[in-house]
Design a protein around this motif. Structure first.
Motif, PDB file in Angstrom:
ATOM      1  N   GLY A 135      28.640  -0.993  -6.215  1.00 24.26           N
ATOM      2  CA  GLY A 135      27.878  -0.007  -5.458  1.00 24.26           C
ATOM      3  C   GLY A 135      26.405  -0.009  -5.832  1.00 24.26           C
ATOM      4  N   PHE A 136      25.541   0.076  -4.836  1.00 26.90           N
ATOM      5  CA  PHE A 136      24.094   0.167  -5.059  1.00 26.90           C
ATOM      6  C   PHE A 136      23.794   1.513  -5.702  1.00 26.90           C
ATOM      7  CE2 PHE A 136      19.699   0.994  -3.747  1.00 26.90           C
ATOM      8  CZ  PHE A 136      19.089  -0.238  -3.965  1.00 26.90           C
ATOM      9  N   ASN A 137      23.108   1.522  -6.854  1.00 26.47           N
ATOM     10  CA  ASN A 137      22.941   2.783  -7.583  1.00 26.47           C
ATOM     11  C   ASN A 137      21.505   3.077  -8.011  1.00 26.47           C
ATOM     12  OD1 ASN A 137      22.620   0.936  -9.634  1.00 26.47           O
ATOM     13  ND2 ASN A 137      24.231   1.763 -10.970  1.00 26.47           N
ATOM     14  N   VAL A 138      20.535   2.486  -7.328  1.00 27.52           N
ATOM     15  CA  VAL A 138      19.133   2.776  -7.645  1.00 27.52           C
ATOM     16  C   VAL A 138      18.788   4.186  -7.158  1.00 27.52           C
ATOM     17  CG1 VAL A 138      16.728   2.110  -7.202  1.00 27.52           C
ATOM     18  CG2 VAL A 138      18.496   0.346  -7.498  1.00 27.52           C
ATOM     19  N   PRO A 139      18.146   5.007  -8.002  1.00 27.13           N
ATOM     20  CA  PRO A 139      17.806   6.376  -7.585  1.00 27.13           C
ATOM     21  C   PRO A 139      16.634   6.421  -6.614  1.00 27.13           C
ATOM     22  CG  PRO A 139      16.972   5.963  -9.781  1.00 27.13           C
ATOM     23  CD  PRO A 139      17.792   4.754  -9.413  1.00 27.13           C
ATOM     24  N   PHE A 140      16.435   7.572  -6.032  1.00 20.28           N
ATOM     25  CA  PHE A 140      15.325   7.812  -5.113  1.00 20.28           C
ATOM     26  C   PHE A 140      13.998   7.575  -5.816  1.00 20.28           C
ATOM     27  CE2 PHE A 140      12.417  11.100  -3.198  1.00 20.28           C
ATOM     28  CZ  PHE A 140      12.277  10.496  -1.953  1.00 20.28           C
ATOM     29  N   GLY A 141      13.061   6.936  -5.113  1.00 20.99           N
ATOM     30  CA  GLY A 141      11.729   6.700  -5.664  1.00 20.99           C
ATOM     31  C   GLY A 141      10.845   7.928  -5.504  1.00 20.99           C
ATOM     32  N   ARG A 142       9.659   7.842  -6.049  1.00 18.18           N
ATOM     33  CA  ARG A 142       8.719   8.964  -5.976  1.00 18.18           C
ATOM     34  C   ARG A 142       7.388   8.456  -5.452  1.00 18.18           C
ATOM     35  NH1 ARG A 142      11.948  13.407  -6.161  1.00 18.18           N
ATOM     36  NH2 ARG A 142      13.558  13.104  -7.766  1.00 18.18           N
ATOM     37  N   TYR A 143       7.337   8.164  -4.162  1.00 21.04           N
ATOM     38  CA  TYR A 143       6.129   7.641  -3.535  1.00 21.04           C
ATOM     39  C   TYR A 143       5.467   8.717  -2.693  1.00 21.04           C
ATOM     40  CZ  TYR A 143       8.469   3.247  -4.728  1.00 21.04           C
ATOM     41  OH  TYR A 143       9.112   2.234  -5.395  1.00 21.04           O
ATOM     42  N   ALA A 144       4.146   8.735  -2.690  1.00 21.93           N
ATOM     43  CA  ALA A 144       3.425   9.710  -1.872  1.00 21.93           C
ATOM     44  C   ALA A 144       3.653   9.433  -0.393  1.00 21.93           C
ATOM     45  CB  ALA A 144       1.933   9.668  -2.197  1.00 21.93           C
ATOM     46  N   SER A 145       3.662   8.164  -0.022  1.00 23.80           N
ATOM     47  CA  SER A 145       3.920   7.787   1.368  1.00 23.80           C
ATOM     48  C   SER A 145       4.453   6.359   1.397  1.00 23.80           C
ATOM     49  CB  SER A 145       2.640   7.890   2.213  1.00 23.80           C
ATOM     50  OG  SER A 145       1.659   6.975   1.744  1.00 23.80           O
ATOM     51  N   ILE A 146       5.195   6.017   2.444  1.00 24.07           N
ATOM     52  CA  ILE A 146       5.782   4.688   2.586  1.00 24.07           C
ATOM     53  C   ILE A 146       5.577   4.216   4.017  1.00 24.07           C
ATOM     54  CG2 ILE A 146       7.902   3.316   2.487  1.00 24.07           C
ATOM     55  CD1 ILE A 146       9.030   5.362   0.520  1.00 24.07           C
ATOM     56  N   GLY A 147       5.106   2.991   4.168  1.00 22.86           N
ATOM     57  CA  GLY A 147       4.967   2.396   5.486  1.00 22.86           C
ATOM     58  C   GLY A 147       6.202   1.560   5.803  1.00 22.86           C
ATOM     59  N   TYR A 148       7.015   2.011   6.731  1.00 20.88           N
ATOM     60  CA  TYR A 148       8.226   1.286   7.102  1.00 20.88           C
ATOM     61  C   TYR A 148       7.954   0.387   8.303  1.00 20.88           C
ATOM     62  CZ  TYR A 148      10.657   4.802   4.244  1.00 20.88           C
ATOM     63  OH  TYR A 148      11.072   5.616   3.221  1.00 20.88           O
ATOM     64  N   THR A 149       8.679  -0.721   8.356  1.00 25.18           N
ATOM     65  CA  THR A 149       8.621  -1.634   9.493  1.00 25.18           C
ATOM     66  C   THR A 149       9.936  -1.548  10.258  1.00 25.18           C
ATOM     67  OG1 THR A 149       7.145  -3.162   8.323  1.00 25.18           O
ATOM     68  CG2 THR A 149       8.399  -4.054  10.180  1.00 25.18           C
ATOM     69  N   THR A 150       9.852  -1.517  11.571  1.00 25.35           N
ATOM     70  CA  THR A 150      11.067  -1.512  12.396  1.00 25.35           C
ATOM     71  C   THR A 150      11.236  -2.810  13.187  1.00 25.35           C
ATOM     72  OG1 THR A 150       9.890  -0.410  14.211  1.00 25.35           O
ATOM     73  CG2 THR A 150      11.062   0.996  12.630  1.00 25.35           C
ATOM     74  N   ASP A 151      10.135  -3.524  13.409  1.00 24.22           N
ATOM     75  CA  ASP A 151      10.165  -4.778  14.169  1.00 24.22           C
ATOM     76  C   ASP A 151       9.678  -5.908  13.269  1.00 24.22           C
ATOM     77  OD1 ASP A 151       9.920  -6.899  15.889  1.00 24.22           O
ATOM     78  OD2 ASP A 151       8.831  -5.798  17.443  1.00 24.22           O
ATOM     79  N   PHE A 152      10.550  -6.867  12.996  1.00 18.03           N
ATOM     80  CA  PHE A 152      10.245  -7.951  12.061  1.00 18.03           C
ATOM     81  C   PHE A 152      10.005  -9.276  12.777  1.00 18.03           C
ATOM     82  CE2 PHE A 152      12.561  -4.778   9.679  1.00 18.03           C
ATOM     83  CZ  PHE A 152      11.911  -4.742   8.450  1.00 18.03           C
ATOM     84  N   ALA A 153       9.429  -9.227  13.985  1.00 16.30           N
ATOM     85  CA  ALA A 153       9.268 -10.428  14.808  1.00 16.30           C
ATOM     86  C   ALA A 153       8.460 -11.517  14.102  1.00 16.30           C
ATOM     87  CB  ALA A 153       8.613 -10.063  16.139  1.00 16.30           C
ATOM     88  N   GLN A 154       7.474 -11.132  13.292  1.00 21.85           N
ATOM     89  CA  GLN A 154       6.643 -12.141  12.642  1.00 21.85           C
ATOM     90  C   GLN A 154       7.444 -13.026  11.697  1.00 21.85           C
ATOM     91  OE1 GLN A 154       3.739 -10.737   9.752  1.00 21.85           O
ATOM     92  NE2 GLN A 154       4.870  -8.798   9.496  1.00 21.85           N
ATOM     93  N   TYR A 155       8.541 -12.491  11.147  1.00 24.02           N
ATOM     94  CA  TYR A 155       9.345 -13.268  10.228  1.00 24.02           C
ATOM     95  C   TYR A 155      10.274 -14.239  10.957  1.00 24.02           C
ATOM     96  CZ  TYR A 155       7.544  -9.934   6.891  1.00 24.02           C
ATOM     97  OH  TYR A 155       6.702  -9.185   6.116  1.00 24.02           O
ATOM     98  N   THR A 156      10.590 -13.939  12.207  1.00 26.35           N
ATOM     99  CA  THR A 156      11.420 -14.852  12.986  1.00 26.35           C
ATOM    100  C   THR A 156      10.740 -16.213  13.093  1.00 26.35           C
ATOM    101  OG1 THR A 156      12.290 -13.001  14.271  1.00 26.35           O
ATOM    102  CG2 THR A 156      12.598 -15.201  15.188  1.00 26.35           C
ATOM    103  N   ASP A 157       9.444 -16.216  13.364  1.00 26.71           N
ATOM    104  CA  ASP A 157       8.692 -17.473  13.434  1.00 26.71           C
ATOM    105  C   ASP A 157       8.527 -18.097  12.053  1.00 26.71           C
ATOM    106  OD1 ASP A 157       8.419 -17.248  16.167  1.00 26.71           O
ATOM    107  OD2 ASP A 157       6.485 -16.222  16.041  1.00 26.71           O
ATOM    108  N   ALA A 158       8.184 -17.281  11.067  1.00 28.67           N
ATOM    109  CA  ALA A 158       7.943 -17.804   9.721  1.00 28.67           C
ATOM    110  C   ALA A 158       9.187 -18.453   9.132  1.00 28.67           C
ATOM    111  CB  ALA A 158       7.452 -16.682   8.804  1.00 28.67           C
TER     112      ALA A 158
END
Length: 265
Positions: A135-158
């Protein structure tokens, strides 16, 4: 020993503890004369080196099957639709969902890949850690803000001409002309980010196996006395790099001395 230069590339998609982006300026002068070769990384981790060197062809392996599942879904054009917020309640809900998916044998699904991405970006320090039950057991982080990506199209080409595998280093089918960059789990106590760990026997086995490869080999590790003795005994040309120390339980920020072993270059 190694010259440095600045390189602009696609950024790694994950936050990865002990990432190797800082090595790229040192590795690039070794790689450029061989850039037409296939790059092989037996321990690809967060992909900082491969993305930094930007090979046309690459064979990338890692012992962590959840990491490789994520990369394979990036090749297929992963789009993330799960709820992603820097929120402790949502984090533990998604962590429970991820572990439930693993328990049901659905670890290779797109949902598992999306959850793995969210947990990586939101968990503590980019760690990837599993308990003895898997089971994955890493605890919650403590970041002020996080930039999430939902579209990973650039990696499809790479990733279009790259192959991904998960397994033991000696299961990789090397071709004679392959350029191998290997960055095994370091010769330190914490080596349990994938099941089975990485013992001193594994260190010896990896270095010996790569010493038989006829193409270029670059092998990097923590600069311990026994690693240096091992690499010299197997015929590697040995040098040293001063790497950043990003994660320390004592707060120590002393640069980590790393060893670089080179063959057939």
């Amino acid at each position: 020993m190694l010259a440095a230069e600045q390189v602009q590339t696609v950024r790694p998609p994950l936050k990865w503890a002990g990432g190797k982006r800082w090595q790229v300026p040192h590795l690039r002068p070794l790689w450029v004369p061989h850039a037409k070769r296939r790059l092989v990384e037996p321990f690809c981790g967060g992909l900082a080196v491969t993305l930094g060197l930007d090979p046309v062809q690459a064979a990338l392996n890692d012992a962590n099957p959840h990491l490789i599942n994520f990369y394979r879904w990036l090749q297929r054009g992963l789009r993330v639709t799960i709820v992603m917020e820097n929120d402790e309640t949502i984090y533990y809900r998604n962590r429970d969902r991820f572990n439930a998916i693993l328990a049901r044998g659905k670890a290779e699904t797109a949902e598992a890949a999306a959850l793995f991405y969210y947990l990586n970006r939101t968990g503590y320090n980019g760690l990837c850690r599993f308990n003895q039950r898997g089971g994955f057991n890493v605890p919650f982080g403590r970041y002020a803000s996080i930039g999430y990506t939902t579209d990973f199209a650039q990696y499809t080409d790479a990733f279009s001409n790259w192959s991904f595998s998960t397994g033991d280093v000696e299961d990789i089918e090397l071709e004679r002309g392959d350029f191998v960059y290997a960055d095994p789990p370091y010769d330190v106590d914490f080596t349990h980010y994938a099941s089975g760990g990485f013992s001193w026997d594994d260190q010896e086995r990896t270095a010996a196996w790569l010493s038989k490869h006829r193409g270029p080999v670059v092998l990097v590790n923590q600069a311990t006395a026994r690693v240096e003795e091992l690499y010299r005994r197997l015929g590697y040309a040995v040098g040293f790099l001063e790497g950043p120390r990003r994660i320390s339980c004592t707060g120590d920020r002393t640069p980590a001395r790393e060893i670089i072993g080179i063959r057939n270059l």
